[in-house]
Design a protein around this motif. Structure first.
Motif, PDB file in Angstrom:
ATOM      1  N   ARG A  32      13.418   7.219 -13.734  1.00 20.18           N
ATOM      2  CA  ARG A  32      14.385   8.300 -13.523  1.00 20.18           C
ATOM      3  C   ARG A  32      14.379   9.261 -14.698  1.00 20.18           C
ATOM      4  O   ARG A  32      14.482  10.483 -14.521  1.00 20.18           O
ATOM      5  N   TYR A  35      11.334  11.441 -14.385  1.00 23.29           N
ATOM      6  CA  TYR A  35      11.533  12.431 -13.317  1.00 23.29           C
ATOM      7  C   TYR A  35      12.435  13.573 -13.781  1.00 23.29           C
ATOM      8  O   TYR A  35      12.140  14.745 -13.534  1.00 23.29           O
ATOM      9  N   ARG A  36      13.537  13.215 -14.455  1.00 24.52           N
ATOM     10  CA  ARG A  36      14.455  14.262 -14.921  1.00 24.52           C
ATOM     11  C   ARG A  36      13.778  15.160 -15.943  1.00 24.52           C
ATOM     12  O   ARG A  36      13.977  16.382 -15.930  1.00 24.52           O
ATOM     13  N   ASN A  37      12.964  14.576 -16.818  1.00 25.93           N
ATOM     14  CA  ASN A  37      12.278  15.384 -17.823  1.00 25.93           C
ATOM     15  C   ASN A  37      11.265  16.328 -17.185  1.00 25.93           C
ATOM     16  O   ASN A  37      11.136  17.489 -17.588  1.00 25.93           O
ATOM     17  N   LYS A  39      11.428  17.493 -14.137  1.00 26.69           N
ATOM     18  CA  LYS A  39      12.204  18.512 -13.427  1.00 26.69           C
ATOM     19  C   LYS A  39      12.717  19.574 -14.385  1.00 26.69           C
ATOM     20  O   LYS A  39      12.623  20.774 -14.111  1.00 26.69           O
ATOM     21  N   LYS A  40      13.245  19.139 -15.533  1.00 28.32           N
ATOM     22  CA  LYS A  40      13.752  20.096 -16.514  1.00 28.32           C
ATOM     23  C   LYS A  40      12.632  20.970 -17.055  1.00 28.32           C
ATOM     24  O   LYS A  40      12.803  22.183 -17.223  1.00 28.32           O
TER      25      LYS A  40
END
Length: 211
Positions: A32, A35-37, A39-40
């Protein structure tokens, strides 16, 4: 023979080295985070420096693409008596039958002129602003103004308060671009100047014999 566990290990794409359930939880959490990194980073690239670099190409592409609209007649304007009006007589044109043979506003040409002027302004602005994202937002704001003004010469249904849907969308987009620009100017750090920093020269040695 081999056990079922061995068969599972050979067929599985991921094999956990231990039987601790906490390992699975930690792996999911790490996934997760990754994924967040990603996306950012993607959002950052497409809303900052990368978007700024792409703006001139977008404008040139829009200018070239409108030549196709001129030929096809799919971006037609309202009827006008101006001397530079377009008159479509080819049945294969995409203009409505009710406008065949009538002089109409050359809407694609208006947009080409606007985009060309915007391109000049963007090239001028790009060498002066020091915060990533402002060039792209300037393009968005300029395009919104163009859509709002030029839609007056198009034949589209009124939506609310005498405005067409494209004009409402342009107003919302312009406001959002302005708010984003204010945020960038307030909170984003300016980018570093291009080129390496000058290396300071060492002090010249002092001759002991000099007085």
């Amino acid at each position: 023979g081999i056990t079922g566990t061995e068969v599972a290990k050979e067929s599985a794409k991921i094999v956990i080295a231990d039987d601790n359930f906490a390992t699975i939880v930690a792996a999911v959490e790490e996934g997760r985070v990754v994924y967040r990194n990603i996306k950012k980073a993607t959002l950052f690239l497409f809303t900052t420096s990368l978007a700024d670099v792409l703006v001139p190409g977008l404008l040139i592409g829009q200018i070239i693409g409108r030549f196709g609209c001129i030929v096809n007649g799919d971006a037609y304007g309202a009827v006008t008596s101006l001397p530079w009006a377009f008159i479509y007589t080819n049945p294969a044109a995409s203009i409505p039958i009710s406008l065949y043979g009538l002089p109409t506003h050359p809407y694609p040409v208006y947009e080409q002129i606007w985009n060309f002027l915007t391109l000049i302004g963007i090239l001028w602005l790009g060498s002066r602003v020091k915060k990533d994202g402002l060039v792209f937002l300037a393009y968005v704001a300029s395009y919104s103004v163009a859509r709002f003004l030029l839609t007056y010469v198009r034949l589209q249904n009124r939506f609310i308060l005498g405005l067409q849907e494209a004009q409402i969308a342009a107003m919302v987009t312009f406001v959002l671009a302005g708010l984003a620009a204010l945020y960038i100017m307030r909170f984003r750090e300016p980018r570093a100047d291009d080129g390496p920093s000058p290396v300071p020269l060492p002090d010249e040695p002092t001759d002991p014999g000099q007085t």
